[in-house]
Design a protein around this motif. Structure first.
Motif, PDB file in Angstrom:
ATOM      1  N   GLY A   1       0.853  -1.193   0.000  1.00 13.89           N
ATOM      2  CA  GLY A   1       0.000   0.000   0.000  1.00 13.89           C
ATOM      3  C   GLY A   1       0.881   1.232   0.000  1.00 13.89           C
ATOM      4  O   GLY A   1       1.954   1.235   0.622  1.00 13.89           O
TER       5      GLY A   1
ATOM      6  N   LEU B   1       3.813 -10.151  -6.224  1.00 14.71           N
ATOM      7  CA  LEU B   1       3.728  -9.763  -4.808  1.00 14.71           C
ATOM      8  C   LEU B   1       4.053 -10.926  -3.859  1.00 14.71           C
ATOM      9  O   LEU B   1       4.818 -10.736  -2.899  1.00 14.71           O
TER      10      LEU B   1
ATOM     11  N   PHE C   1      -6.500  -9.925   1.886  1.00 18.38           N
ATOM     12  CA  PHE C   1      -5.850  -9.930   0.567  1.00 18.38           C
ATOM     13  C   PHE C   1      -4.483 -10.631   0.605  1.00 18.38           C
ATOM     14  O   PHE C   1      -4.117 -11.370  -0.310  1.00 18.38           O
TER      15      PHE C   1
ATOM     16  N   TYR D   1      -9.018  -2.909   8.490  1.00 19.43           N
ATOM     17  CA  TYR D   1     -10.144  -3.298   9.350  1.00 19.43           C
ATOM     18  C   TYR D   1     -11.425  -3.244   8.525  1.00 19.43           C
ATOM     19  O   TYR D   1     -11.730  -2.233   7.930  1.00 19.43           O
TER      20      TYR D   1
HETATM   21  P1  NAP Z   1      -6.150   3.260   0.050  1.00 21.62           P
HETATM   22  O1  NAP Z   1      -5.959   4.724   0.042  1.00 21.62           O
HETATM   23  O2  NAP Z   1      -7.300   2.648  -0.666  1.00 21.62           O
HETATM   24  O3  NAP Z   1      -4.790   2.590  -0.486  1.00 21.62           O
HETATM   25  C1  NAP Z   1      -4.711   1.232  -0.738  1.00 21.62           C
HETATM   26  C2  NAP Z   1      -3.352   0.899  -1.271  1.00 21.62           C
HETATM   27  O4  NAP Z   1      -3.339  -0.493  -1.563  1.00 21.62           O
HETATM   28  C3  NAP Z   1      -3.006   1.631  -2.567  1.00 21.62           C
HETATM   29  O5  NAP Z   1      -1.691   2.124  -2.511  1.00 21.62           O
HETATM   30  C4  NAP Z   1      -3.145   0.557  -3.637  1.00 21.62           C
HETATM   31  O6  NAP Z   1      -2.235   0.674  -4.709  1.00 21.62           O
HETATM   32  C5  NAP Z   1      -2.819  -0.697  -2.845  1.00 21.62           C
HETATM   33  N1  NAP Z   1      -3.436  -1.846  -3.501  1.00 21.62           N
HETATM   34  C6  NAP Z   1      -4.698  -1.973  -3.931  1.00 21.62           C
HETATM   35  N2  NAP Z   1      -4.870  -3.159  -4.540  1.00 21.62           N
HETATM   36  C7  NAP Z   1      -3.675  -3.785  -4.511  1.00 21.62           C
HETATM   37  C8  NAP Z   1      -3.211  -5.011  -5.002  1.00 21.62           C
HETATM   38  N3  NAP Z   1      -3.983  -5.842  -5.695  1.00 21.62           N
HETATM   39  N4  NAP Z   1      -1.901  -5.337  -4.785  1.00 21.62           N
HETATM   40  C9  NAP Z   1      -1.081  -4.512  -4.112  1.00 21.62           C
HETATM   41  N5  NAP Z   1      -1.476  -3.305  -3.630  1.00 21.62           N
HETATM   42  C10 NAP Z   1      -2.760  -2.951  -3.824  1.00 21.62           C
HETATM   43  O7  NAP Z   1      -6.247   2.705   1.542  1.00 21.62           O
HETATM   44  P2  NAP Z   1      -5.626   3.272   2.923  1.00 21.62           P
HETATM   45  O8  NAP Z   1      -6.379   4.475   3.343  1.00 21.62           O
HETATM   46  O9  NAP Z   1      -4.147   3.325   2.840  1.00 21.62           O
HETATM   47  O10 NAP Z   1      -6.054   2.079   3.890  1.00 21.62           O
HETATM   48  C11 NAP Z   1      -5.511   0.777   3.756  1.00 21.62           C
HETATM   49  C12 NAP Z   1      -6.141  -0.126   4.815  1.00 21.62           C
HETATM   50  O11 NAP Z   1      -5.847   0.384   6.101  1.00 21.62           O
HETATM   51  C13 NAP Z   1      -7.657  -0.229   4.738  1.00 21.62           C
HETATM   52  O12 NAP Z   1      -8.030  -1.547   5.086  1.00 21.62           O
HETATM   53  C14 NAP Z   1      -8.144   0.748   5.783  1.00 21.62           C
HETATM   54  O13 NAP Z   1      -9.387   0.368   6.334  1.00 21.62           O
HETATM   55  C15 NAP Z   1      -7.063   0.607   6.815  1.00 21.62           C
HETATM   56  N6  NAP Z   1      -6.896   1.793   7.657  1.00 21.62           N
HETATM   57  C16 NAP Z   1      -6.964   1.578   8.985  1.00 21.62           C
HETATM   58  C17 NAP Z   1      -6.813   2.626   9.836  1.00 21.62           C
HETATM   59  C18 NAP Z   1      -6.876   2.352  11.291  1.00 21.62           C
HETATM   60  O14 NAP Z   1      -6.993   3.263  12.073  1.00 21.62           O
HETATM   61  N7  NAP Z   1      -6.786   1.100  11.683  1.00 21.62           N
HETATM   62  C19 NAP Z   1      -6.601   3.924   9.359  1.00 21.62           C
HETATM   63  C20 NAP Z   1      -6.504   4.107   7.973  1.00 21.62           C
HETATM   64  C21 NAP Z   1      -6.663   3.026   7.140  1.00 21.62           C
HETATM   65  P3  NAP Z   1      -2.280   1.898  -5.789  1.00 21.62           P
HETATM   66  O15 NAP Z   1      -1.623   3.051  -5.095  1.00 21.62           O
HETATM   67  O16 NAP Z   1      -1.495   1.398  -6.931  1.00 21.62           O
HETATM   68  O17 NAP Z   1      -3.724   2.138  -6.098  1.00 21.62           O
END
Ligand code: NAP
Length: 281
Positions: free
Chosen positions: A165, A195, A214, A231
């Motif tokens: 990510g 990956l 995933f 989450y």
């Molecule tokens: P996001 O903005 O949607 O980013 C997702 C990332 O994953 C992007 O960089 C994307 O790549 C990559 N990705 C998507 N499909 C993929 C694949 N097939 N293979 C490899 N990489 C892939 O999400 P985010 O805001 O960073 O959040 C990520 C996760 O963390 C979510 O589950 C979210 O619920 C969680 N989160 C939790 C908290 C917490 O407080 N616990 C806070 C924030 C987020 P690209 O850049 O190429 O599109």
């Protein structure tokens, strides 16, 4: 023995310390630290997160000002709200809940937050400063993860960390924080080829993808440190944890791992901002 990286336990302990620090501020200056939260629109998950952040403030004796703006809010209206909060001396920190509705230029709005009130660590300036090892508030989820790793004394120097990510609030700052802690970092994203083979070489895996389960357990090598930032409503994260827990050296449970540390880091940095304003530290 596998270490459970319990964000729930660490956040609970940290709150006890925060309560004392809030009392000290109140007793010394009569001031109460204030976190201003801005929620644009009515996304139910965002509403829940903002509520949880307000509740955390209350638990430690801080105040939260909750600003709710309609779904159709324009970028310029949101900028006005942010600027008012920047100028409000009572406000120690500003949280703009992500994601904002699509008509909003979210990056412009994040970057309008004054650096000394950027307690969620979302500004480009804050990211740059953190990357350059200058003083800045960290992006709360990755910084919460770093606090967890430090608390449980997980060695990072020289280790191969794979961050899956590259989002501005999670993957990118996570990678920079691990790099600054002397890990050798690989950042993966949706265009990454093979990956599973990259993950299989990782000493530390961070799942920040946003897709339930995933990252498959069989991709992860024995004795790895497994960090799951995801989450999802089905109460699982971005990593298929079941198959790897017993083989890992340490892992974050879902729930109770990364999530509580995000909120805890936000309130910690709001408190620090207030202390800095009052030059108490
Ligand atoms: P996001 O903005 O949607 O980013 C997702 C990332 O994953 C992007 O960089 C994307 O790549 C990559 N990705 C998507 N499909 C993929 C694949 N097939 N293979 C490899 N990489 C892939 O999400 P985010 O805001 O960073 O959040 C990520 C996760 O963390 C979510 O589950 C979210 O619920 C969680 N989160 C939790 C908290 C917490 O407080 N616990 C806070 C924030 C987020 P690209 O850049 O190429 O599109």
């Amino acid at each position: 023995m596998t270490i459970i990286l319990s964000g729930k336990d660490l956040a609970f302990q940290a709150e006890e310390d925060f309560k004392k620090r809030v009392s000290l501020i109140k007793n010394n200056s009569g001031i109460v630290p204030v976190l201003a939260t801005i929620l644009v629109g009515n996304d139910p998950a965002s509403e829940t997160y903002v509520k949880m952040k307000g509740n955390a403030c209350e638990r430690i004796g801080m105040k939260s000002i909750k600003i709710e703006l309609p779904q159709e809010t324009s970028t310029s209206d949101l900028l006005k709200t942010i600027n008012n909060l920047n100028d409000n001396e009572e406000v120690s920190g500003i949280l703009l809940q992500h994601p904002t509705p699509s008509q909003i230029d979210e990056r412009l709005c994040f970057d309008a937050i004054k650096i000394n009130k950027d307690v969620d660590g979302v500004t480009s300036l804050g990211f740059g400063k953190m990357t350059m090892l200058e003083k800045a508030y960290g992006s709360c989820t990755p910084y919460g993860i770093m606090r967890l790793l430090e608390h449980y004394k997980i060695p990072l120097s020289g280790k191969h960390a794979v961050v899956v990510g590259r989002s501005p609030i999670l993957g990118k700052p996570m990678a920079m924080m691990l790099l600054n802690a002397n890990a050798t970092v690989t950042i993966c994203h949706s265009k990454t080829e093979d990956l599973p083979s990259i993950i299989s070489k990782a000493d530390i895996v961070v799942g920040a993808v946003g897709i339930p389960k995933f990252i498959k357990s069989e991709w992860i090598k024995d004795e790895s440190v497994v960090i799951d930032a995801g989450y999802h409503p089905e109460k699982c994260g971005d990593i298929d944890l079941e198959g790897v827990i017993s083989r890992s050296s340490a892992y974050t449970p879902v729930p109770g791992g990364v999530g509580p540390m995000t909120i805890n880091t936000l309130i910690m940095q709001t408190l620090e901002s207030c202390e800095n304003q009052l030059s108490l530290n």
